[in-house]
Design an enzyme around this catalytic site. Structure first.
Site, PDB file in Angstrom:
ATOM      1  N   THR A 372      -3.711  19.477  31.127  1.00  0.00           N
ATOM      2  CA  THR A 372      -3.158  18.194  30.780  1.00  0.00           C
ATOM      3  C   THR A 372      -1.671  18.303  30.473  1.00  0.00           C
ATOM      4  O   THR A 372      -1.169  19.371  30.181  1.00  0.00           O
ATOM      5  CB  THR A 372      -3.970  17.649  29.581  1.00  0.00           C
ATOM      6  OG1 THR A 372      -5.331  17.675  29.937  1.00  0.00           O
ATOM      7  CG2 THR A 372      -3.550  16.305  29.094  1.00  0.00           C
ATOM      8  N   ASN A 392      -7.593  18.212  34.224  1.00  0.00           N
ATOM      9  CA  ASN A 392      -8.471  18.893  33.262  1.00  0.00           C
ATOM     10  C   ASN A 392      -8.051  20.349  33.120  1.00  0.00           C
ATOM     11  O   ASN A 392      -6.899  20.609  32.839  1.00  0.00           O
ATOM     12  CB  ASN A 392      -9.949  18.716  33.615  1.00  0.00           C
ATOM     13  CG  ASN A 392     -10.842  18.981  32.401  1.00  0.00           C
ATOM     14  OD1 ASN A 392     -10.371  18.917  31.265  1.00  0.00           O
ATOM     15  ND2 ASN A 392     -12.097  19.273  32.602  1.00  0.00           N
ATOM     16  N   GLY A 465      -6.861  19.380  25.510  1.00  0.00           N
ATOM     17  CA  GLY A 465      -8.232  18.956  25.226  1.00  0.00           C
ATOM     18  C   GLY A 465      -8.310  18.244  23.881  1.00  0.00           C
ATOM     19  O   GLY A 465      -7.445  17.437  23.538  1.00  0.00           O
TER      20      GLY A 465
HETATM   21  N1  GLY Z   1      -9.437  16.601  30.249  1.00  0.00           N
HETATM   22  C1  GLY Z   1      -9.074  16.547  28.900  1.00  0.00           C
HETATM   23  C2  GLY Z   1      -9.176  15.192  28.321  1.00  0.00           C
HETATM   24  O1  GLY Z   1      -9.112  14.214  29.033  1.00  0.00           O
HETATM   25  O2  GLY Z   1      -9.344  15.083  27.132  1.00  0.00           O
END
Ligand code: GLY
Length: 561
Positions: A372, A392, A465
């Protein structure tokens, strides 16, 4: 740019005179902060060519897809928060969706969920939304033609850029998986199957060609013509379930932002399917019961209060949160009375048990309408953009559709693929976030804009994340409670607690005294070198200038004009 600037400055001055004060309603000039100098430069170039902060953000997003493609790109998704000069805020949801053939049991083999299937390869890929979100933001709120934003990024892809240590480390961690997919190996690996050495140039000719086709044919190339047929064929050859019609049916959503206040500041965040806006607001609501600003910023007392608030918010996240188009997400999660009841359970100086989620008021009645990167821009006309984008984990699914250069996400892993089975970030979920055809997986991405008395003061967001939520909360606390500048707030040591696993991640920059004090209160502590990467921009009230801050934990850059 000069005419635009003159008009904007005149507007600012008129408003100042009208108000009889010297508080600017927006800054003079322009600002951008991203995780990569070439993306920041692309954004600033867009603004110098007559574009606004929205054009700049789109230029940054498209360029990051080239120079930081392991984190984000048009094969992934994004959330764009756009504050307009009249103070209204738009939330554009470009999150990936599950393909129509996706089912709740698609990752279960012999009764057990196989996370390798949700994290890598054909089944891991959600229908991407970032490109449609960027194009829509540019068309509705920007000034420059979309091609003027994507063609410079295409040139960088065609000419290549120098691989630095940071890029090499991330790429090297994914080499074995990239080798499994011919399309990915062709773009990213040498003939001997290694990632090019630090100092070499990474040229992405296929991605350049794809960007140029989009510049010429519009996003229809991606959502309605050649790309969907390539995806369809690749998926059929590799056991995937995404089909041409999934890309043809994809639509972004315009959501209602989450609005809350913290100690008199207005906080605007991203609503579900992000959990970010809800839980940033919920944690801050709980913390309003405590006088954090009077505590020692380098001590353990405030850390413990924030940890207890995070635990309760993440327990609620695991139960209540999902795509609001499929499940009911209670607005009561950000209710102040609910926050006070959670705060009353917190015992200062002691870890308390949070066995499960709790139930906010009117849980069935008042509902949210439904690795991200983060970048922020702002301009003197009064546009502020906070965008968090992702494929991701590193290089997403590790799949590049051959001949396109486009890295495909593994956002399907952000669903709860089976009750009790954690995703790549150790997050648990409930039925609210189970896989369903056409549903968006729950996210933690938290682009946030903070204002006071109608004046936008700073925007912040992060990568990493679930730690994204903690990073944004900590930046807001540092600025509002401890009086930090955005640079200090972004650089300050971080911690994170996500309920399960029941432990605090604590950056080593915190002293051993803090770690020992928290351990004595009953917490399990994991010391870590660093947590996440945040970017922020702010307005300096004393001279009306913008300030940008890129996280010192990464090689980002901020530029101010
Ligand atoms: N892929 C990490 C999020 O969207 O939180």
């Amino acid at each position: 740019m000069e005419t635009t600037r003159f008009l904007a400055l005149t507007g600012v001055l008129i408003r100042l005179i009208t108000l009889g004060c010297f508080i600017p309603l927006t800054g003079f000039g322009a600002v951008v902060a991203t995780v990569h100098p070439l993306a920041s430069q692309a954004a600033m170039n867009a603004m110098k060519q007559g574009g606004n902060a929205v054009d700049a953000a789109v230029a940054a997003g498209l360029t990051l897809g080239v120079v930081d493609g392991f984190n984000s790109g048009i094969g992934g998704g994004c959330f764009l928060l756009i504050r307009q000069p009249d103070g209204s805020v738009k939330a554009i949801d470009g999150r990936e969706k599950a393909p129509a053939l996706a089912t709740a049991s698609m990752y279960v083999r012999n009764g057990k969920a196989d996370t390798s299937l949700s994290q890598k390869g054909a089944l891991a890929i959600g229908v991407p939304g970032a490109l449609m979100a960027y194009e829509s933001a540019n068309r509705l709120y920007g000034r420059l033609p979309f091609k003027d934003l994507i063609l410079p990024a295409a040139s960088i892809a065609a000419e290549g850029f120098t691989v630095d240590e940071a890029y090499y480390r991330r790429a090297a961690s994914a080499v074995e998986s990239l080798r499994e997919f011919a399309g990915s190996a062709a773009v990213f690996l040498t003939d001997s199957g290694a990632f090019p050495a630090v100092g070499s140039r990474l040229v992405q000719s296929d991605l350049a060609a794809s960007y140029r086709r989009i510049a010429g044919q519009g996003i229809n190339w991606f959502y309605g013509s050649r790309f969907p047929t390539l995806v369809d064929q690749w998926m059929k050859d590799h056991g995937g379930v995404m089909r041409q019609y999934d890309l043809e049916a994809y639509q972004i959503e315009n959501r209602k932002p989450v609005k809350s206040t913290y100690r008199g500041y207005d906080i605007v965040g991203f609503p579900p399917p992000s959990s970010g806006g809800v839980h940033v607001a919920q944690i801050l609501n709980v913390l309003e019961s405590f006088e954090i600003g009077k505590m020692d910023p380098s001590g353990a007392a405030w850390v413990q209060l924030v940890v207890e608030s995070m635990k309760r918010a993440f327990a609620d996240r695991a139960f209540w949160l999902g795509d609001p188009d499929f499940v009911d997400v209670p607005e009561g999660l950000i209710d102040r009375g609910y926050a006070r009841s959670l705060a009353s359970q917190i015992i200062p100086g002691r870890s308390s048990s949070v066995p499960s989620h709790q139930t906010p008021p009117e849980a069935n009645e008042r509902l949210f309408e439904k690795h991200t990167t983060h970048f922020s821009t702002a301009d003197e006309e009064g546009f502020w953009v906070a965008c968090t984008a992702t494929v991701n984990t590193t290089y997403g699914s590790k799949v590049v559709i051959p001949g396109t250069g486009i890295v495909m996400n593994n956002e399907m892993d952000d669903f709860s693929i089976q009750p009790g089975v954690p995703n790549a970030f150790g997050l648990l979920g409930s039925a609210a976030n189970k896989v369903e055809a056409g549903k968006r997986p729950l996210s933690s991405m938290s682009p946030t804009i903070v204002s006071k008395d109608g004046v936008p003061l700073f925007s912040v967001g992060a990568a990493g994340g679930p730690t994204i939520i903690s990073q944004v909360v900590l930046a807001i606390i540092r600025i509002i409670d401890f009086g930090d500048s955005i640079e200090q707030a972004i650089a300050a040591p971080r911690f994170h607690h996500q309920w399960r696993p029941d432990r605090i991640l604590l950056e080593r920059a915190f002293s051993d005294d803090v770690a020992q004090a928290l351990a004595a209160m009953g917490y399990t502590i994991n010391r870590v070198a660093s947590i996440g990467v945040s970017q922020a921009v702010s307005l300096r009230l004393d001279d009306g200038r913008f300030v940008g801050a890129a996280d010192p934990r990464a090689n980002g850059s901020s530029l101010v004009d």
